[in-house]
Design a protein around this motif. Structure first.
Motif, PDB file in Angstrom:
ATOM      1  N   THR A   1       0.672  -1.196  -0.020  1.00 25.43           N
ATOM      2  CA  THR A   1       0.161   0.052  -0.151  1.00 25.43           C
ATOM      3  C   THR A   1       0.770   1.188  -0.113  1.00 25.43           C
ATOM      4  O   THR A   1       0.532   2.289  -0.745  1.00 25.43           O
ATOM      5  N   GLU A   2       1.876   0.971   0.852  1.00 23.14           N
ATOM      6  CA  GLU A   2       2.608   2.513   0.972  1.00 23.14           C
ATOM      7  C   GLU A   2       3.649   2.485  -0.675  1.00 23.14           C
ATOM      8  O   GLU A   2       3.676   3.731  -0.796  1.00 23.14           O
ATOM      9  N   VAL A   3       3.935   1.572  -1.224  1.00 22.64           N
ATOM     10  CA  VAL A   3       4.522   1.726  -2.601  1.00 22.64           C
ATOM     11  C   VAL A   3       3.460   2.112  -3.478  1.00 22.64           C
ATOM     12  O   VAL A   3       3.973   3.279  -4.285  1.00 22.64           O
ATOM     13  N   ASN A   4       2.327   1.695  -3.485  1.00 27.98           N
ATOM     14  CA  ASN A   4       1.307   2.299  -4.364  1.00 27.98           C
ATOM     15  C   ASN A   4       0.974   3.695  -4.171  1.00 27.98           C
ATOM     16  O   ASN A   4       0.780   4.728  -5.165  1.00 27.98           O
ATOM     17  N   LEU A   5       0.883   4.029  -2.684  1.00 24.28           N
ATOM     18  CA  LEU A   5       0.726   5.607  -2.516  1.00 24.28           C
ATOM     19  C   LEU A   5       1.871   6.500  -2.943  1.00 24.28           C
ATOM     20  O   LEU A   5       1.589   7.580  -3.394  1.00 24.28           O
ATOM     21  N   LEU A   6       2.909   5.799  -2.809  1.00 22.88           N
ATOM     22  CA  LEU A   6       3.972   6.810  -3.210  1.00 22.88           C
ATOM     23  C   LEU A   6       4.287   6.846  -4.806  1.00 22.88           C
ATOM     24  O   LEU A   6       4.666   7.939  -5.348  1.00 22.88           O
ATOM     25  N   LYS A   7       3.787   5.849  -5.372  1.00 22.84           N
ATOM     26  CA  LYS A   7       3.573   5.596  -6.754  1.00 22.84           C
ATOM     27  C   LYS A   7       2.793   6.845  -7.234  1.00 22.84           C
ATOM     28  O   LYS A   7       2.788   7.675  -8.447  1.00 22.84           O
ATOM     29  N   SER A   8       1.495   6.811  -6.601  1.00 18.84           N
ATOM     30  CA  SER A   8       0.435   7.771  -6.985  1.00 18.84           C
ATOM     31  C   SER A   8       0.928   9.209  -6.741  1.00 18.84           C
ATOM     32  O   SER A   8       0.456  10.106  -7.555  1.00 18.84           O
ATOM     33  N   TYR A   9       1.592   9.469  -5.719  1.00 22.49           N
ATOM     34  CA  TYR A   9       2.022  10.692  -5.462  1.00 22.49           C
ATOM     35  C   TYR A   9       3.211  11.066  -6.502  1.00 22.49           C
ATOM     36  O   TYR A   9       2.819  12.358  -6.995  1.00 22.49           O
TER      37      TYR A   9
END
Length: 939
Positions: A795-803
């Motif tokens: 989830t953290e990786v996906n959040l950073l990718k979206s950011y």
């Protein structure tokens, strides 16, 4: 009957020995065994060793005390002409006044019934009531000449003697006549009367004594001339001693048998001029005189005969099995065993060495210091000592004892041994040796006892005798042959030894004794020592001590010079004469008691009624013990004592005072014993309050309780504080994290809205719409996750990718990013704190790449470390830390926020997170930045 002369070993006690006066009226023995001597100058108590006096100084109302009555309770009631009478108990004089203060009590006819004493005078009988003496006048009918006497008996209340018809009348307490008994001559010139106990009353006079039994009402009268020798009796009296009746006057003392008759009387030697006698419980006779104190004659001496009194006996020898005695400056005596007498047959004012019978020569030699006599075939002749030495000489240095050996005659003297030719009687050789005490022939050996051990004459030499490869060098006084194989060696202070000339064994029980001589009698050995005579009986091959004869058995002294034993008697020679003691004599112990005389705790007396004392520091407890022993043998007397529980073993001591210091609180028992008699005294040292066991236990329990209570209190308090702090820290951490997340959310929103505003202002509606769609999706994702403390790594990786995708839209082609995830990481299971990396990524975009003139690159690396830890690297190729600070005046806010957040995360005890940063290319202008996280999740 006992018949003795004045010189027969009486012991005399006078004022020189501590008597208050040599004028002694009577003698009594109290319940404890003390002897009491009643004088005109006070009373004296004797225990066999010390005299203790009681006078007016000690509380007596009058020093002239002529009679006393011991009672079973330990009191000694004294009789004196005084207004006060009483008793002595435990060294304290107690006196009681006459109820009539002006009347003097004159108790010349006193009575004793049990432990009650009734002083009686010619006219009054006194009774003790309420600590006062009350007198009752004796009834007297003048016309009838009746002498009334009050009686203490359950049936008889009074007796009266009618002097006209010599009739004795008995009355009850109501004065009713019970009986009349004809009598004759009850009263005489001198005499006394009195009630002896609850059933007997006596009268004495100079010719007879009479006794009336109240129980049977039988009257008996005995004339003295039919029971004893014709002696003139003055003031005869009857008394009870040790539950037996005794009668005594100025001529004899005797006990009365069950028929009230005199038996086995002891007659006073006229030279003593004694007027009263007393037989104590050990059958010792004590005599009272009016001019020379008290005389004592022990029971053990009744069968002992004393001869040659006060003469120094120097030698016992035998001639034809007859005893021959050498007496200093008297000469030589022969003993007649039938008459038990000694007859002088050589008179000489000389030192007597002894007599030697040489049977081989049929000659007897009489050896004195300055002369020598030979006796052959009944003819006695002197020897000219000058011819023996070829010079004029008068002193006998030829021999003190002669032994025939190898056809020669050998004699010992002060400085050696002489060898003599018997015929002619001349000295052939002299063996030089100092201190030759004895010479003996034993198994073809000629042995010499010297002060330097045992020697042997071998030819012309005098050589030491060796035992077990060692010479025996102790001082030897005499030698005795035991049998064909054994010899007895008697030493000066080292006892006796038995030897077979190969080995040497000490004779047990003789250690350190001076053994002057020994006598062999059948299976017995008799030793003359400085501690009496020791009799040893043969048991198998050894000798065992069977009896010891001392002063207590009638010996005149314990230091015996020589001895002889016949069939019936032991005959001893001393410096005070000869004693003939029957071997069958049975000694009665004169040791009566051991007692604790004084006991003190810090000078306060310890008694049975006063035995509890308060504890004091540096306290002192002292005991003085004594004994009652009339044996005259006190030289080796000792006590065994111990203080329990302080001492477990007995301690032997010859002193009679014992001290103990600093006794701790507790119960104690002092024990003392001697001669199988034992006494104890219990006392208690009472502890102070803080020393009591209950106080100590209570204090200990209280301390334990306080320790436990305080421990629990402080532990509970510490735990409460700890839990409270943990709770508060946890709560604070959660609030801080939420606050930080809420702090970062507006920051990100502001940047995103700024980017959308930028596209709108640039009339790029398509880009702004795309940006807005992605932004709204990210915002929705962020709000959903902001409620969580931790999320999955995916989830953290996906959040950073979206950011980063949103930021790329804002920066267009100027921003590129790469996300690398280690294949070993299980990104669905691995957890990470929510929004931990986003602020750093944001800094890399806004402060690193944004300030760069050309394109920039953001690289995110997620690297596996172990199952619980992983590494995150955030890398940008921007301008670096230094250039960023130069271009911006304010500090980068995210670094401070990150530091606080990491501190709270680590404090929550769920995470261990470390953070570091470094420049990627320090040598370039765009140095770049690398941020590193090591993230470990605790189980």
């Amino acid at each position: 009957m006992w018949r003795f002369s004045f010189a027969q070993q009486f012991t005399n006690y006078t004022t020189k020995d501590g008597l208050p006066s040599n004028h002694v009226y009577t003698i009594v023995q109290d319940a404890k065994g003390f002897m009491w001597f009643l004088t005109d100058k006070g009373m004296a108590r004797y225990n066999g060793n010390q005299l203790k006096t009681f006078t007016t100084k000690n509380g007596l109302p009058n020093n002239d005390v002529w009679e006393a009555f011991p009672t079973t309770d330990g009191k000694v009631w004294y009789m004196s002409k005084s207004t006060k009478l009483g008793y002595i108990e435990n060294d304290t004089v107690i006196s009681f006044p006459n109820s009539n203060k002006d009347e003097i009590i004159n108790p010349i006819y006193s009575s004793q019934v049990g432990d009650s004493i009734y002083p009686t005078g010619p006219r009054n009988t006194f009774t003790l009531k309420d600590d006062k003496w009350y007198g009752e006048k004796n009834k007297y009918v003048k016309n009838l000449k009746e002498d009334w006497i009050k009686i203490r008996h359950k049936h008889v209340g009074y007796i009266s003697l009618n002097q006209s018809d010599q009739t004795l009348y008995l009355y009850n307490k109501e004065l009713e006549k019970l009986n009349s008994i004809p009598t004759k001559n009850i009263y005489g010139v001198t005499g006394v009367r009195g009630q002896l106990n609850d059933s007997l009353f006596f009268w004495t006079n100079d010719k007879a004594y009479s006794i009336l039994n109240f129980n049977t009402q039988i009257f008996k009268q005995f004339k003295l001339n039919k029971n004893i020798e014709n002696v003139l009796m003055v003031q005869p009296r009857i008394n009870i001693a040790d539950n037996e009746l005794q009668i005594s006057g100025n001529g004899f003392v005797a006990k009365l048998d069950k028929d009230l008759k005199i038996f086995n009387p002891f007659y006073f030697p006229k030279e003593l001029r004694a007027h009263f006698g007393f037989i104590d419980r050990s059958n010792t006779v004590w005599l009272a005189t009016f001019n020379n104190g008290v005389y004592k004659f022990p029971y053990a001496k009744r069968d002992v005969q004393y001869k040659l009194q006060n003469e120094k006996i120097q030698s016992f020898n035998t001639i034809d099995d007859s005893l021959v005695v050498g007496v200093y400056k008297k000469g030589i005596y022969k003993y007649n065993p039938k008459e038990k007498s000694f007859k002088q047959f050589i008179k000489s004012n000389d030192y007597v060495f002894g007599v030697s019978q040489v049977k081989e020569l049929n000659t007897n030699f009489y050896l004195l210091k300055n002369s020598l006599f030979k006796e052959f075939n009944g003819k006695r002749e002197g020897v000219d000592l000058s011819k023996l030495y070829d010079k004029k000489i008068t002193s006998n240095e030829v021999g003190r004892k002669f032994i025939y050996f190898n056809e020669k005659l050998y004699g010992n003297f002060s400085f050696g041994i002489n060898r003599l030719n018997p015929n002619p009687f001349v000295i052939e050789k002299e063996y030089t040796q100092k201190g030759c005490n004895d010479i003996i022939r034993f198994n073809n050996q000629l042995l010499v006892a010297t002060t330097n051990g045992l020697k042997e004459i071998k030819g012309d030499l005098l050589v030491p005798v060796v035992f077990n490869n060692r010479a025996f060098k102790k001082s030897i006084l005499s030698l005795n042959v035991i049998d064909d194989t054994r010899l007895l060696i008697n030493t000066d202070g080292f006892g006796s030894y038995i030897t077979n000339m190969q080995t040497l064994e000490p004779l047990k029980e003789t250690e350190f004794l001076i053994v002057e001589e020994a006598f062999k009698e059948g299976a017995n050995l008799w030793l003359a020592t400085n501690s009496g005579v020791l009799k040893f009986k043969k048991s198998n091959k050894t000798y065992k001590l069977s009896k010891t004869y001392t002063i207590s058995d009638g010996l005149p002294t314990n230091h015996i010079n020589t001895l002889y034993v016949d069939d019936k008697n032991l005959i001893v020679g001393t410096n005070n004469g000869i004693a003939i003691v029957p071997k069958t004599t049975k000694s009665i112990s004169q040791f009566l008691d051991v007692f604790i005389e004084k006991a003190k705790y810090n000078n306060e007396r310890i008694t049975e009624s006063n035995s509890t004392f308060k504890y004091r520091e540096n306290n002192n407890v002292s005991f003085t013990v004594s004994n009652i022993d009339f044996s005259n043998n006190h030289s080796n007397f000792s006590y065994d004592y111990k203080l329990e529980p302080l001492q477990k073993e007995w301690t032997n001591s010859k002193i009679n005072s014992f001290n103990f210091n600093d006794l701790q609180p507790g119960k104690y028992t002092f024990n003392v014993k001697s001669n199988n008699l034992k006494k104890t005294l219990d006392f208690t040292v009472k502890p102070l309050l803080y020393q009591r066991l209950s106080f100590k236990i209570l204090s200990f329990l209280l301390i334990v309780f306080l320790i436990v209570y305080l421990s629990k209190f402080f532990i509970k308090r510490a735990q409460f504080k700890k839990n409270k702090k943990i709770f508060e820290d946890k709560r604070l951490s959660e609030l801080q994290l939420k606050a930080l997340r809420s702090q970062m959310n507006p920051h990100f929103v502001f940047n995103s809205l700024a980017a959308i505003q930028y596209y709108i202002n640039d009339n790029d509606f398509e880009a702004s719409e795309t940006y807005l769609v992605k932004f709204s999706k990210l915002i929705r994702q962020f709000f959903e996750l902001s409620k969580e403390n931790e999320i999955a790594l995916r989830t953290e990786v996906n959040l950073l990718k979206s950011y980063l995708e949103i930021e790329k839209l804002r920066f267009k082609e100027k921003l590129n990013f790469i996300i690398n995830v280690d294949s070993m990481l299980d990104i669905d299971k691995v957890k990470i704190p929510t929004m931990l990396l986003q602020p750093i990524v944001e800094n890399a975009v806004n402060h690193g790449v944004f300030n760069k003139e050309d394109e920039g690159l953001i690289t995110l690396n997620f690297i596996f470390i172990d199952d619980h830890a992983f590494k995150v690297e955030i890398i940008d190729d921007g301008v670096g830390f230094v250039n960023t600070k130069k271009r911006q005046s304010m500090k980068i806010k995210s670094s401070s926020v990150l530091k606080d957040r990491l501190r709270f995360l680590n404090h929550s005890e769920k995470w261990v997170i470390t953070y570091s940063k470094e420049e990627v290319s320090p040598e370039k202008e765009d140095k770049g930045n690398k941020s590193i996280f090591i993230i470990k999740h605790r189980n």
